[in-house]
Design a protein around this motif. Sequence first.
Motif, PDB file in Angstrom:
ATOM      1  N   ALA A  28       0.363   1.364  -4.644  1.00 47.97           N
ATOM      2  CA  ALA A  28       0.342  -0.041  -4.258  1.00 47.97           C
ATOM      3  C   ALA A  28       0.866  -0.863  -5.418  1.00 47.97           C
ATOM      4  CB  ALA A  28      -1.078  -0.467  -3.880  1.00 47.97           C
ATOM      5  N   ILE A  29       1.427  -2.011  -5.069  1.00 50.74           N
ATOM      6  CA  ILE A  29       2.002  -2.861  -6.108  1.00 50.74           C
ATOM      7  C   ILE A  29       1.711  -4.305  -5.779  1.00 50.74           C
ATOM      8  CG2 ILE A  29       4.265  -2.945  -4.964  1.00 50.74           C
ATOM      9  CD1 ILE A  29       5.493  -2.879  -7.840  1.00 50.74           C
ATOM     10  N   GLY A  30       1.339  -5.063  -6.789  1.00 49.09           N
ATOM     11  CA  GLY A  30       0.973  -6.446  -6.593  1.00 49.09           C
ATOM     12  C   GLY A  30       2.148  -7.392  -6.753  1.00 49.09           C
ATOM     13  N   THR A  31       1.898  -8.658  -6.463  1.00 53.25           N
ATOM     14  CA  THR A  31       2.901  -9.690  -6.655  1.00 53.25           C
ATOM     15  C   THR A  31       2.806 -10.226  -8.066  1.00 53.25           C
ATOM     16  OG1 THR A  31       1.360 -11.376  -5.878  1.00 53.25           O
ATOM     17  CG2 THR A  31       2.824 -10.370  -4.256  1.00 53.25           C
ATOM     18  N   GLY A  32       3.604 -11.173  -8.377  1.00 47.87           N
ATOM     19  CA  GLY A  32       3.551 -11.764  -9.700  1.00 47.87           C
ATOM     20  C   GLY A  32       4.511 -11.094 -10.656  1.00 47.87           C
ATOM     21  N   GLY A  33       4.647 -11.682 -11.799  1.00 50.35           N
ATOM     22  CA  GLY A  33       5.609 -11.183 -12.757  1.00 50.35           C
ATOM     23  C   GLY A  33       5.312  -9.791 -13.263  1.00 50.35           C
ATOM     24  N   SER A  34       4.049  -9.460 -13.387  1.00 54.97           N
ATOM     25  CA  SER A  34       3.713  -8.152 -13.943  1.00 54.97           C
ATOM     26  C   SER A  34       3.929  -7.026 -12.951  1.00 54.97           C
ATOM     27  CB  SER A  34       2.249  -8.138 -14.413  1.00 54.97           C
ATOM     28  OG  SER A  34       1.390  -8.342 -13.311  1.00 54.97           O
ATOM     29  N   MET A  51       1.667  11.719   7.497  1.00 52.27           N
ATOM     30  CA  MET A  51       2.272  10.488   8.003  1.00 52.27           C
ATOM     31  C   MET A  51       2.029   9.424   6.942  1.00 52.27           C
ATOM     32  SD  MET A  51       3.913   9.248  10.637  1.00 52.27           S
ATOM     33  CE  MET A  51       3.445  10.016  12.192  1.00 52.27           C
ATOM     34  N   TYR A  52       3.094   8.750   6.560  1.00 51.59           N
ATOM     35  CA  TYR A  52       3.009   7.721   5.538  1.00 51.59           C
ATOM     36  C   TYR A  52       3.123   6.351   6.192  1.00 51.59           C
ATOM     37  CZ  TYR A  52       3.339  11.106   1.763  1.00 51.59           C
ATOM     38  OH  TYR A  52       3.079  12.138   0.881  1.00 51.59           O
ATOM     39  N   TYR A  53       2.209   5.477   5.814  1.00 48.27           N
ATOM     40  CA  TYR A  53       2.165   4.138   6.378  1.00 48.27           C
ATOM     41  C   TYR A  53       2.354   3.104   5.276  1.00 48.27           C
ATOM     42  CZ  TYR A  53      -0.064   6.480  10.345  1.00 48.27           C
ATOM     43  OH  TYR A  53      -0.360   7.303  11.390  1.00 48.27           O
ATOM     44  N   CYS A  54       3.113   2.099   5.592  1.00 44.45           N
ATOM     45  CA  CYS A  54       3.265   0.953   4.705  1.00 44.45           C
ATOM     46  C   CYS A  54       2.196  -0.076   5.052  1.00 44.45           C
ATOM     47  CB  CYS A  54       4.659   0.347   4.902  1.00 44.45           C
ATOM     48  SG  CYS A  54       4.946  -1.174   4.016  1.00 44.45           S
ATOM     49  N   GLY A  55       1.635  -0.694   4.038  1.00 45.27           N
ATOM     50  CA  GLY A  55       0.599  -1.695   4.269  1.00 45.27           C
ATOM     51  C   GLY A  55       0.859  -2.972   3.492  1.00 45.27           C
ATOM     52  N   LEU A  56       0.264  -4.031   3.987  1.00 44.06           N
ATOM     53  CA  LEU A  56       0.379  -5.355   3.358  1.00 44.06           C
ATOM     54  C   LEU A  56      -0.989  -6.018   3.395  1.00 44.06           C
ATOM     55  CD1 LEU A  56       3.088  -7.992   4.241  1.00 44.06           C
ATOM     56  CD2 LEU A  56       0.689  -8.619   4.185  1.00 44.06           C
ATOM     57  N   ILE A 105       0.985 -12.671   0.602  1.00 42.76           N
ATOM     58  CA  ILE A 105       1.146 -11.250   0.333  1.00 42.76           C
ATOM     59  C   ILE A 105       0.741 -10.998  -1.102  1.00 42.76           C
ATOM     60  CG2 ILE A 105       2.707  -9.289   0.266  1.00 42.76           C
ATOM     61  CD1 ILE A 105       4.469 -10.715   2.257  1.00 42.76           C
ATOM     62  N   ASP A 106      -0.453 -10.485  -1.297  1.00 41.99           N
ATOM     63  CA  ASP A 106      -0.881 -10.150  -2.642  1.00 41.99           C
ATOM     64  C   ASP A 106      -0.470  -8.729  -3.000  1.00 41.99           C
ATOM     65  OD1 ASP A 106      -3.312  -8.780  -4.375  1.00 41.99           O
ATOM     66  OD2 ASP A 106      -2.787 -10.794  -5.036  1.00 41.99           O
ATOM     67  N   CYS A 107      -0.407  -7.898  -1.971  1.00 42.61           N
ATOM     68  CA  CYS A 107      -0.195  -6.486  -2.243  1.00 42.61           C
ATOM     69  C   CYS A 107       0.599  -5.835  -1.115  1.00 42.61           C
ATOM     70  CB  CYS A 107      -1.540  -5.785  -2.371  1.00 42.61           C
ATOM     71  SG  CYS A 107      -1.415  -4.012  -2.641  1.00 42.61           S
ATOM     72  N   MET A 108       1.499  -4.947  -1.488  1.00 44.86           N
ATOM     73  CA  MET A 108       2.136  -4.040  -0.533  1.00 44.86           C
ATOM     74  C   MET A 108       2.004  -2.631  -1.080  1.00 44.86           C
ATOM     75  SD  MET A 108       5.562  -6.067   0.776  1.00 44.86           S
ATOM     76  CE  MET A 108       5.838  -4.920   2.148  1.00 44.86           C
ATOM     77  N   GLY A 109       1.865  -1.680  -0.190  1.00 48.89           N
ATOM     78  CA  GLY A 109       1.684  -0.317  -0.671  1.00 48.89           C
ATOM     79  C   GLY A 109       1.816   0.705   0.434  1.00 48.89           C
ATOM     80  N   TRP A 110       1.424   1.923   0.098  1.00 54.86           N
ATOM     81  CA  TRP A 110       1.537   3.039   1.029  1.00 54.86           C
ATOM     82  C   TRP A 110       0.231   3.830   1.057  1.00 54.86           C
ATOM     83  CZ3 TRP A 110       6.088   3.742   3.737  1.00 54.86           C
ATOM     84  CH2 TRP A 110       7.191   3.007   3.285  1.00 54.86           C
ATOM     85  N   PHE A 111      -0.140   4.250   2.226  1.00 47.95           N
ATOM     86  CA  PHE A 111      -1.216   5.216   2.359  1.00 47.95           C
ATOM     87  C   PHE A 111      -0.738   6.324   3.287  1.00 47.95           C
ATOM     88  CE2 PHE A 111      -2.774   4.119   6.607  1.00 47.95           C
ATOM     89  CZ  PHE A 111      -2.347   2.808   6.766  1.00 47.95           C
ATOM     90  N   ARG A 112      -1.422   7.456   3.251  1.00 48.86           N
ATOM     91  CA  ARG A 112      -0.992   8.577   4.066  1.00 48.86           C
ATOM     92  C   ARG A 112      -2.171   9.208   4.785  1.00 48.86           C
ATOM     93  NH1 ARG A 112       0.995  12.658  -0.820  1.00 48.86           N
ATOM     94  NH2 ARG A 112      -1.091  13.111  -1.692  1.00 48.86           N
ATOM     95  N   GLN A 113      -1.856   9.867   5.860  1.00 42.35           N
ATOM     96  CA  GLN A 113      -2.868  10.535   6.674  1.00 42.35           C
ATOM     97  C   GLN A 113      -2.313  11.871   7.134  1.00 42.35           C
ATOM     98  OE1 GLN A 113      -6.078   8.845   8.259  1.00 42.35           O
ATOM     99  NE2 GLN A 113      -6.447  11.027   8.010  1.00 42.35           N
ATOM    100  N   PRO A 158      -5.490   2.958  -5.620  1.00 40.77           N
ATOM    101  CA  PRO A 158      -4.860   2.146  -4.586  1.00 40.77           C
ATOM    102  C   PRO A 158      -5.655   2.184  -3.289  1.00 40.77           C
ATOM    103  CG  PRO A 158      -3.584   4.149  -4.991  1.00 40.77           C
ATOM    104  CD  PRO A 158      -4.614   4.079  -6.056  1.00 40.77           C
ATOM    105  N   ARG A 159      -5.691   1.048  -2.629  1.00 45.50           N
ATOM    106  CA  ARG A 159      -6.467   0.957  -1.399  1.00 45.50           C
ATOM    107  C   ARG A 159      -5.868   1.833  -0.317  1.00 45.50           C
ATOM    108  NH1 ARG A 159      -6.839  -4.958   0.249  1.00 45.50           N
ATOM    109  NH2 ARG A 159      -7.878  -3.995   2.022  1.00 45.50           N
ATOM    110  N   ASN A 160      -6.690   2.261   0.620  1.00 43.39           N
ATOM    111  CA  ASN A 160      -6.211   3.073   1.726  1.00 43.39           C
ATOM    112  C   ASN A 160      -6.344   2.341   3.062  1.00 43.39           C
ATOM    113  OD1 ASN A 160      -8.945   3.144   2.192  1.00 43.39           O
ATOM    114  ND2 ASN A 160      -9.146   5.367   2.144  1.00 43.39           N
ATOM    115  N   ASP A 161      -6.621   1.053   2.986  1.00 42.97           N
ATOM    116  CA  ASP A 161      -6.676   0.241   4.192  1.00 42.97           C
ATOM    117  C   ASP A 161      -6.066  -1.115   3.872  1.00 42.97           C
ATOM    118  OD1 ASP A 161      -9.868  -1.432   4.145  1.00 42.97           O
ATOM    119  OD2 ASP A 161      -8.763  -0.536   2.490  1.00 42.97           O
ATOM    120  N   TYR A 162      -5.376  -1.668   4.840  1.00 40.91           N
ATOM    121  CA  TYR A 162      -4.693  -2.933   4.653  1.00 40.91           C
ATOM    122  C   TYR A 162      -4.920  -3.828   5.861  1.00 40.91           C
ATOM    123  CZ  TYR A 162      -2.064  -0.818   0.793  1.00 40.91           C
ATOM    124  OH  TYR A 162      -1.709  -0.220  -0.390  1.00 40.91           O
TER     125      TYR A 162
END
Length: 129
Positions: free
Chosen positions: A52-58, A96-101, A33-41, A112-116
């Motif tokens: 969207a938010i990345g992994t890691g300390g930052s 409609m809001y979708y969660c993505g990984l 999992i490098d990234c989790m986020g939200w997109f909407r339609q 932020p990306r709009n496709d996961y």
Amino acid sequence: QVQLMESGGGAVQAGGSLRLSCAAPENTGGIDIDCMGWFRQAPGKEREGVAAIGTGGSRVAYYADSVKGRFTISRENAKNTVSLQMNSLKVEDTAMYYCGLDPLYCAEEGTPRNDYAYWGSGTQVTVSS
């Protein structure tokens, strides 16, 4: 296949707030999992990457210009969960809001990306005037 579960959508008046949450399985079957986020339609509109938010300390976060300063994304890596706090909601946030990984990346040129690779079934957010 990774199943994502969203919650927290609903109806609110303009200026109000909502908080969306999304949970991915703690065991992703070896999928990074490098990234989790939200997109909407929204009907008649193009899909939009919201945050969207990345992994890691930052935990670098990315936001669409349309939501900067109003939405805040946060993530709890240990539980593979991500939340989206939405304040000062506008009628145009209705969608409609979708969660993505995704195992690869969160954004392109700061957007932020709009496709996961994996996404949930969505939760409706309706903002009335």
